[in-house]
Scaffold this motif. Structure first.
Motif, short mmCIF file in Angstrom:
data_model
loop_
_atom_site.label_atom_id
_atom_site.label_comp_id
_atom_site.label_asym_id
_atom_site.label_seq_id
_atom_site.Cartn_x
_atom_site.Cartn_y
_atom_site.Cartn_z
N ALA A 32 0.74 -22.84 23.93
CA ALA A 32 0.00 -22.24 25.05
C ALA A 32 -0.41 -23.31 26.05
O ALA A 32 -0.67 -23.01 27.22
N ASN A 33 -0.44 -24.56 25.60
CA ASN A 33 -0.75 -25.69 26.46
C ASN A 33 0.53 -26.12 27.18
O ASN A 33 1.49 -26.54 26.54
N PRO A 34 0.59 -26.04 28.51
CA PRO A 34 1.79 -26.46 29.24
C PRO A 34 2.19 -27.90 28.93
O PRO A 34 3.37 -28.23 28.95
N GLU A 35 1.20 -28.74 28.64
CA GLU A 35 1.51 -30.13 28.29
C GLU A 35 2.36 -30.19 27.04
O GLU A 35 3.30 -31.01 26.93
N ALA A 36 2.07 -29.32 26.07
CA ALA A 36 2.83 -29.31 24.82
C ALA A 36 4.28 -28.87 25.07
O ALA A 36 5.22 -29.43 24.50
N ARG A 37 4.45 -27.87 25.94
CA ARG A 37 5.81 -27.42 26.24
C ARG A 37 6.59 -28.51 26.97
O ARG A 37 7.76 -28.77 26.66
N GLY A 38 5.93 -29.17 27.93
CA GLY A 38 6.59 -30.26 28.64
C GLY A 38 6.92 -31.42 27.72
O GLY A 38 7.99 -32.04 27.83
N PHE A 39 6.02 -31.69 26.80
CA PHE A 39 6.23 -32.78 25.86
C PHE A 39 7.45 -32.51 24.98
O PHE A 39 8.25 -33.40 24.70
N SER A 40 7.59 -31.24 24.54
CA SER A 40 8.73 -30.89 23.69
C SER A 40 10.03 -30.94 24.47
O SER A 40 11.07 -31.38 23.94
N ARG A 41 10.02 -30.50 25.72
CA ARG A 41 11.25 -30.61 26.53
C ARG A 41 11.66 -32.08 26.67
O ARG A 41 12.85 -32.41 26.58
N ASP A 42 10.69 -32.94 26.88
CA ASP A 42 10.97 -34.37 26.97
C ASP A 42 11.53 -34.89 25.65
O ASP A 42 12.47 -35.69 25.63
N PHE A 43 10.95 -34.41 24.54
CA PHE A 43 11.43 -34.81 23.21
C PHE A 43 12.89 -34.42 23.01
O PHE A 43 13.70 -35.23 22.56
#
Length: 243
Positions: free
Chosen positions: A187-198
């Motif tokens: 739900a945290n956009p930062e977490a979604r962005g972090f996973s895309r980067d991963f």
């Protein structure tokens, strides 16, 4: 079977419902660890079931390691944290509404130990298949639900490609909880962005043929995910309400 009309669904047997009620009572502390359950007659009356139904439910719980039955003596709730097994873990994970944030953090700590290794093995065994699995993640919708399910399926595919089925069994054991808690995490956009980067950094490491780098990328992400989860759990309760 999942698409059958509700009217076609097989109703749960009384013993299954009784087992679930007893399991909930154990997990919520109504019947604490090492406590003695009420007598069979009293417990059957409390639950509103017949004694044969209760006996069947207790036998199920005994088989899975929740209680210890001695004929002629009281039935003891086992110390499932010390005496339990993967069946216990799977059952606990299905009762996410009774779990604390600490339990999820503890599961993530186990994933921290496992994920870098099953990723390394998968890349060594079938690197091209891992790249195909990563390619599927490029099309994820930017929603917590989509990310949660996609991330779980990716990790499960890594366990399969690792060649060690024990990794898959362990991950499947808390798959439903993984997805439900993932909705809070993503739900945290930062977490979604972090996973895309991963996913991008892992793909780059694989294409370079650098298995050690891939291992380190996965480990770093698992560490960061614990930090992000703790922040998410602090903000939000497990039923999705603001804490």
């Amino acid at each position: 079977m999942e698409n059958l009309p509700h009217a076609w669904e097989t109703p749960r047997k009384p013993a299954e419902l009784t087992e679930d009620r007893l399991l909930t009572a154990i997990l919520d502390g109504t019947f604490p660890i090492n406590s003695a359950l009420p007598s069979e007659r009293e417990l059957a009356e409390m639950l509103g079931v017949t004694r044969p139904t209760l006996r069947e439910a207790l036998q199920r719980l005994s088989r899975d390691g929740w209680v210890e039955i001695h004929h002629g003596k009281t039935t003891r709730v086992r110390d499932y944290w010390r005496e339990g097994n993967l069946l216990i873990l799977s059952a606990i994970a299905r009762h996410g509404e009774l779990l604390s944030g600490d339990f999820v953090t503890q599961l993530l700590q186990i994933r921290l130990l496992m994920a870098p290794e099953y990723a390394r093995m998968a890349i060594q065994n079938q690197g091209s298949a891992v790249l195909e699995a990563l390619a599927d993640l490029h099309n994820l919708d930017d929603s917590p639900e989509e990310f949660s399910r996609g991330d779980f399926l990716f990790h499960r595919q890594l366990t399969v490609l690792s060649g060690n089925p024990i990794f898959t069994l362990i991950l499947n054991g808390f798959g439903d909880l993984y997805i439900e808690m993932g909705k809070i995490y993503f739900a945290n956009p930062e977490a979604r962005g972090f996973s895309r980067d991963f996913y991008g950094r892992l793909e780059s490491a694989i294409r370079k043929g650098d298995v050690t780098l891939a291992h380190d990328v996965v480990r770093g992400v698992m560490l960061k995910s614990i930090e992000l989860w703790n922040a998410a759990a602090h903000r939000t309760t497990f039923d999705g309400r603001e804490g």
